[in-house]
Design a protein around this motif. Structure first.
Motif, short mmCIF file in Angstrom:
data_model
loop_
_atom_site.label_atom_id
_atom_site.label_comp_id
_atom_site.label_asym_id
_atom_site.label_seq_id
_atom_site.Cartn_x
_atom_site.Cartn_y
_atom_site.Cartn_z
N SER A 1 -6.45 10.82 -2.99
CA SER A 1 -6.60 11.84 -1.97
C SER A 1 -7.62 11.42 -0.92
O SER A 1 -7.41 11.57 0.28
CB SER A 1 -7.03 13.15 -2.65
N TYR A 2 -8.72 10.85 -1.40
CA TYR A 2 -9.80 10.45 -0.48
C TYR A 2 -9.33 9.37 0.48
O TYR A 2 -9.63 9.40 1.66
CB TYR A 2 -10.99 9.95 -1.30
N SER A 3 -8.59 8.38 -0.05
CA SER A 3 -8.24 7.25 0.80
C SER A 3 -6.80 7.36 1.30
O SER A 3 -6.21 6.35 1.69
CB SER A 3 -8.46 5.94 0.03
N TYR A 4 -6.26 8.54 1.33
CA TYR A 4 -4.90 8.78 1.87
C TYR A 4 -3.88 7.84 1.26
O TYR A 4 -3.11 7.20 1.95
CB TYR A 4 -4.89 8.64 3.40
N GLY A 5 -3.93 7.72 -0.06
CA GLY A 5 -2.94 6.87 -0.71
C GLY A 5 -3.60 5.81 -1.56
O GLY A 5 -4.75 5.96 -1.97
N ALA A 6 -2.86 4.75 -1.85
CA ALA A 6 -3.38 3.69 -2.70
C ALA A 6 -3.26 2.37 -1.98
O ALA A 6 -2.28 2.11 -1.30
CB ALA A 6 -2.59 3.64 -4.02
N SER A 7 -4.31 1.53 -2.15
CA SER A 7 -4.26 0.23 -1.49
C SER A 7 -3.36 -0.71 -2.29
O SER A 7 -3.01 -0.44 -3.44
CB SER A 7 -5.66 -0.35 -1.37
N ALA A 8 -3.01 -1.85 -1.66
CA ALA A 8 -2.06 -2.76 -2.30
C ALA A 8 -2.73 -3.59 -3.38
O ALA A 8 -2.08 -4.10 -4.28
CB ALA A 8 -1.45 -3.66 -1.25
N ALA B 1 0.85 -1.18 0.00
CA ALA B 1 0.00 0.00 0.00
C ALA B 1 0.89 1.24 0.00
O ALA B 1 1.93 1.27 0.67
CB ALA B 1 -0.90 0.01 1.22
N LEU B 2 0.53 2.23 -0.76
CA LEU B 2 1.27 3.50 -0.77
C LEU B 2 0.50 4.47 0.10
O LEU B 2 -0.51 5.03 -0.32
CB LEU B 2 1.41 4.04 -2.19
N THR B 3 0.93 4.61 1.34
CA THR B 3 0.16 5.42 2.27
C THR B 3 0.74 6.83 2.34
O THR B 3 1.95 7.02 2.44
CB THR B 3 0.19 4.79 3.67
N LEU B 4 -0.13 7.79 2.29
CA LEU B 4 0.28 9.19 2.36
C LEU B 4 -0.03 9.72 3.75
O LEU B 4 -0.99 9.31 4.39
CB LEU B 4 -0.49 10.02 1.33
#
Lengths: 861, 330
Positions: free
Chosen positions: A770-777, A682-685
């Motif tokens: 932006s909505y999910s604070y990043g991208a899931s794996a 996951a790419l978490t921001l």
């Protein structure tokens, strides 16, 4: 009708020729369709082109409208030589045409149909709707239309569509208007109305070229006639100097005498009896008695109802009334399959599209209907099948005599012999030959005639439908002439000649006219009351009924009821916070649904929508992690979407792949690329307030993403509904044929649809990041796809015409989000959600299918 | 693969080298790809690994054969992977609940039959486009699975007492004579489907429906029944593949079989390379399934995971279709 003023004007105009053909010749490989045709159309006249099927009328019209290029000769418009390379050239030279049954885009209104291809626009390609509406209203007034410019074409009757098509020709301000068989699907009273319009147009200075099979109406209406026969010009005459019998004489008569292998066969007892058969407004009460051993000719011109007769006998068209018996037993087959069991065999009119399966071999085609005879225990006995097919090949002299070659490249005659041969293995007793000899060489023709005689000798009843009146006269025992859905003359054996047949087929005799008019109303009533589903009314007064209240407002009503139920069961559903929360959640998926909707409008299908968005999500998250900023993330997302759209459209348009396959491949590639990019992590921001504002921020109490969504929807709605680009995208997606006849090609607008949709999908991905604070794996592209599809198709049921549209998609997407939120509040597991989305998808499509509304190209796989 | 796309568009001599390349280039390309794997990892072609690949390919093939039949009639079935998934899950749950073994085989197949019949009614009789209808069906089945397993809890068989699972796991893990039972099953299914699609009236009618549905209708063929039967066959075969998968792995992960959808599509489309006209065929699908099996195995051996499999499979679908388009232009 000819007043003195008319005469004076005609004499004055007689000197100026608006259109002249000099020595026009047109050859197709192996066929001379036109040779040395020279004629002159004078300003302000109504000029008829007459001739039998295959005489060259339609080829000549296609040369005049730029569809075909003449092999030799010259066309002069207003005295100047012109090159007509495509329909636009013809339009530029003031030549407009109303095609027979002109295709219109049913889901668009009259104004947009009328101006399609020649839209009046303001700056930036924005449609000038008010001007177009005004001009359309003017044109409609000229053609005496009773509907207004905002009516949807799908709500018009056949006659009203004809009026709309003529209005479309009028707004192009043609000097020359070509009408191709304009009365073919009109009733007598509707045709009268049309003649009035045509005369009024002439009086306004438009020169008219009129093509029709019906000599009566031609003689009443036109000033001069040109008769064509076998691609050559026979004569051009003022109508006053000729008569119906004289014209008939000119139209028939062949250069080469055909020999007919007709033999006397003992006629047996009656086999087929038809009483009062009606079918929509195409058959208006047909009575027939055909006996064993008889070749019964049915002579009729295009649109007379001949093929409808054949198709309703074998259950391929639903009957509206009447009764049929075969050998004394009542026969009302629902499908050709049960008709086959009752002894019917049809050799259809359109050999390539309805008869032959061109991908199959000679053997496979020959044994298709009777294959079960050669199978035991569910296995086809190859030896028996081959033997039977071989005997047919010999019997019919099919050339070359190879069983295993594909039928695609055989000559027309051999193809037709195969279609006939397949019925010779079974027990068929009533043979319906529908135009069996069109496009067939002379040798094969004789072979086909021989087979008809052979069948008659074996005691079958042979019905021989043709518009080649010489062969009908030469081959048949008795002959019935069909005209406008009835049999208006029955000839006993030996009575019929090509001339008398054409005479009767091209118009009703005067003494039957009164009866015609009297019974017409009753039949029309009957037809419309028994066939409500056909949606084709017989007179302008009975326009196709607008969709019922339930069909129009059912979806919205259903949505309100569902939301009300949720609100009753879970009162917190309507709390201020919850509503905005739902709208925020729903907005992200709504964006993807919007993009998908745009692609579906003209591009066909898009399996890759969800996966592309998700790839963009990952790229955006990665960009933010790399510290490149929100603008870079948005730009990269948009670029990704555009590229995906370009790739999809290239695959579809260049390689001719079905949209489904192309986008399926791209979907998997995009999923793979996503996983490669994020490495399964996951790419978490975190701590990116500027970027998070897009998906999570609020303006006052309203989520920013909702504002963004409404703005995007408004822009897309404007582009799709108010610009030339959008109009043409819809036209290409909904009725490609209609669009192409107006000079609008698919490639440009399908590409626009894929790219514009891709752009929205790419941006949707960034918003998701932006909505999910990043991208899931995960690569869950197909999950987004189903929500988006469900929203798009549910949204299409909100629209009056049932067309895909962004506003409907927006409402449906927000409804689906509310539904999932509501179900969780009620305490139903969120695991039910995918299933509910699936159900919504299936139901909303089923609704469309049941109401027979168009759902664009999605049906075609 | 690239060999065949290099050939010029007009080759007049059909027996020429170019003609051979056109007909067999794609197959040579596939062999070349496998050769590269072999060169990089010699263990790739060891007997044990090949048998492993065959087992995996067998499952893909069983699923893809049903898809091929539907797609030959211009339909599509996106619900097969989910049907397989659910069928395997049902089998596992039945065993865990100590139902007799025969039910663990029969009930999932019955489930596949029911899904197939519902699909047939929706697509062939109601007239819903197959892409939409089967996609909807896929998600309905998924919901059912999630609810039945309380949110995707895996159903584990290999931790159960051996006596309970032995007969069920035999299919996927044991041998029948010298050959793995699963490979025997795959061969039997292949032969049965091959015979059905070559020697029965159904095959002929299906071909007619796929190439000219109007002509088939007027020739007296029950087109709705034939089209619908395709979905029924696809449903049953998918369920069989799902049971075989769980029997092989000993665990039923809800949604675990979903990636097989991609494999099945890729197998069917790669199969078009075996035909001169670029058509789907039963032997072609077998070839495609084997290639897909070797490909994913080879990628795994090289340490390249799911992302490469997705991307390459998707790319191969597009490549196969592009080559088909070029073949038809010739």
């Amino acid at each position: 009708m000819t007043s003195t003023i008319d005469v004076a004007r005609h004499q004055e105009a007689a000197t100026t020729s608006v259109l002249e053909c000099r020595g026009i010749g047109k050859e197709f490989p192996g066929v001379v369709a036109l040779s040395d045709v020279s004629l002159e159309i004078r300003a302000g006249e109504i000029h008829a082109f007459l001739g039998q099927n295959g005489a060259g009328k339609s080829t000549l019209v296609k040369v005049l409208t730029g569809v075909y290029q003449a092999t030799r000769g010259e066309i002069l418009v207003g005295g100047k030589s012109v090159q007509l390379r495509d329909p636009r050239d013809a339009e530029a030279n003031g030549i407009a045409i109303v095609h027979q049954d002109q295709p219109l885009v049913a889901q668009l209104d009259v104004t947009r149909n009328v101006f399609l291809g020649q839209e009046i626009t303001l700056a930036g390609g924005v449609l000038d709707l008010s001007t177009m509406r005004k001009q359309t209203a003017d044109a409609l007034r000229q053609v005496g239309a009773t509907f207004d410019a905002d009516t949807l074409v799908s709500e018009l009757s056949v006659a009203q569509r004809e009026q709309a098509a003529i209005a479309a020709a009028i707004v192009r301000k043609p000097r020359i208007l070509i009408l191709d068989e304009p009365t073919a699907s009109l009733s007598d009273s509707e045709a009268e109305l049309l003649f009035g319009i045509v005369r009024a147009l002439r009086d306004n200075g438009v020169t008219i070229i009129y093509i029709s099979h019906y000599l009566d109406e031609v003689l009443d209406l036109v000033d001069r006639v040109t008769v064509l026969r076998d691609g050559k010009l026979v004569a051009t005459l003022p109508v006053a100097e000729t008569s119906r019998a004289g014209i008939v004489q000119m139209m028939v008569g062949r250069d080469i005498e055909q020999l007919y292998p007709k033999e006397q066969v003992t006629i047996g007892e009656p086999l087929l009896q038809v009483r009062g058969l009606t079918q929509g407004h195409m058959l208006r009460g047909v009575d027939l008695d055909v006996r064993r051993g008889e070749i019964f000719g049915i002579a009729g011109l295009m649109g007379a109802g001949r093929s409808e007769l054949a198709l309703s006998l074998i259950g391929a068209l639903p009957r509206s009334g009447g009764s049929v018996t075969v050998a004394g037993k009542p026969s009302d087959p629902r499908t050709p399959r049960s008709a086959k069991k009752q002894g019917f065999a049809l050799i259809p009119e359109d050999r390539r599209h309805e008869g032959l399966v061109t991908d199959m071999t000679v053997r496979e085609n020959l044994t298709l209907p009777e294959l079960s005879r050669f199978s035991r225990a569910g296995i086809v006995r190859g030896g028996q099948e081959r033997a039977a097919a071989n005997s047919l090949v010999e019997r019919l002299r099919i050339q070359p005599p190879h069983l295993n070659q594909a039928t695609r490249n055989l000559s027309g005659g051999n193809q037709q012999k195969i279609v006939i041969g397949r019925w010779l293995l079974g027990d068929a007793e009533v043979f319906l030959f529908d135009e069996p000899t069109t496009g067939v060489d002379v040798g094969s023709k004789v072979e086909i005639y021989r087979q008809m005689v052979e069948l008659a000798r074996r005691g079958a009843a042979v019905i021989f439908i043709s518009s080649d009146f010489e062969e009908i006269a030469g081959m048949s025992d008795r002959v019935a002439v069909m005209h406008k859905g009835r049999i208006n003359k029955l000839f006993e054996p030996g009575e019929a000649t090509a001339e008398t047949l054409l005479y009767w087929a091209s118009g009703s005799a005067d003494d039957t006219e009164a009866e015609h008019g009297a019974s017409h109303e009753a039949v029309a009533d009957e037809a419309s009351s028994q066939m409500p589903a056909a949606g084709v009314a017989a007179s302008p007064a009975q326009a196709a009924t607008p969709p019922s209240l339930w069909a129009r407002w059912g979806t919205i009503g259903g949505m309100v009821v569902v939301l009300a139920l949720i609100a009753i069961l879970a009162p917190q559903f309507l709390s201020f916070n919850n509503i905005f929360d739902v709208l925020k959640q729903g907005s992200v998926l709504a964006f993807i649904a919007l993009g998908l909707t745009v692609v579906l409008i003209a591009g066909g299908f898009d399996m890759s929508a969800g996966a592309v968005s998700q790839f963009a999500t990952n790229l955006a998250a990665g960009t933010m992690i790399a510290g490149a900023g929100s603008a870079a993330a948005l730009g990269l997302g948009a670029l990704t979407g555009l590229i995906a759209g370009a790739v999809n459209s290239a695959l579809v348009l260049i390689f001719g792949m079905p949209a489904f396959v192309a986008t399926l491949g791209v979907m998997f590639v995009a999923m793979g690329a996503t996983l490669l990019y994020n490495g399964g992590q996951a790419l978490t921001l975190s701590d990116q307030p500027g970027f998070f504002f897009i998906g999570q921020g609020y303006v006052g109490p309203v989520p920013f993403v909702l504002i963004l969504l409404l703005g995007t929807t408004a822009i897309l709605h404007f582009v799709l509904k108010r610009t030339r680009l959008g109009l043409r995208m819809y036209a290409v997606g909904q009725n490609l044929l209609a669009a192409e006849l107006r000079g609008i090609g698919r490639a440009r607008y399908a590409t626009a649809s894929f790219m514009l949709g891709g752009l929205v999908l790419g941006l949707a991905g960034v918003i998701l990041a932006s909505y999910s604070y990043g991208a899931s794996a995960l690569a869950t592209g197909i999950d987004f796809l189903i929500s988006a599809l469900a929203a798009a198709f549910l949204g299409s049921t909100l629209n009056k015409a049932g067309e895909l549209n962004v506003v409907g998609t927006l409402i449906a997407a927000l409804f689906l989000a509310s539904l999932s939120n509501g179900l969780i509040l009620i305490g139903i597991s969120s695991q039910a959600l995918p299933g509910i989305q699936g159900l919504v998808l299936i139901l909303s499509i089923a609704l469309g299918v049941i109401h027979k509304r168009g759902i664009g190209q999605v049906l075609i796989f | 693969m690239s060999v065949s796309s290099n050939r010029p568009k007009s080759s007049t001599n059909s027996i020429s080298v170019l003609g051979l390349l056109r007909d067999y280039g794609a197959i040579l390309g596939m062999i070349a790809v496998l050769g590269i794997f072999w060169y990089l990892k010699p263990a790739f072609l060891s007997a044990a690994n090949v048998e492993n690949v065959f087992r995996q390919s067998g499952i893909v093939m069983i699923m893809a054969l049903g898809l091929t039949i539907v797609m030959k009639m211009r339909g599509v079935d996106l619900s097969i992977a989910q049907t397989a998934d659910a069928a395997g899950l049902i089998a596992a749950m039945l065993i865990i609940a100590k139902y007799p073994i025969w039910m663990a085989f029969a009930i999932p197949l019955l489930f596949g039959l029911v899904v197939g019949i519902v699909n047939a009614v929706l697509m062939a009789y109601v007239g819903i486009p197959a892409i939409i209808g089967t996609l909807g069906m896929m998600f309905i089945i998924r919901s059912g699975e999630l609810m039945a397993t309380n949110g995707a809890e895996p159903q584990i068989l290999f931790t159960l007492p051996r006596s309970l699972t032995r007969d069920f796991l035999w299919l996927g893990q044991k041998d029948l004579g010298p050959v793995a039972a699963l490979i025997v099953l795959a061969l039997v299914v292949f032969l049965v489907v091959f015979v059905i699609m070559r020697f029965t009236p159904f095959a002929r009618y299906a071909k007619a429906v796929g190439s000219n549905v109007r002509a088939a209708f007027l020739a007296g063929i029950d087109i709705r029944m034939i089209f619908g039967l395709g979905f029924v066959i696809a449903g049953v075969l998918a369920a069989l593949a799902g049971v075989a998968l769980v029997s092989r792995t000993g665990i039923a992960m809800p949604r675990g079989a979903e990636p097989f959808l991609l494999d099945a599509f890729a197998a069917a489309y790669l199969g078009t390379l075996a035909s001169r006209q670029g058509e789907m065929s039963i032997p072609g699908t077998l070839m495609g399934a084997l290639f897909i099996g070797f490909l994913s195995n080879g990628l795994t051996l090289l340490g390249l995971g799911a992302p490469y499999r997705y991307a390459l499979n998707g790319g191969f679908i597009l490549l196969a279709m592009a080559i088909g388009a070029l073949k038809r232009k010739n």
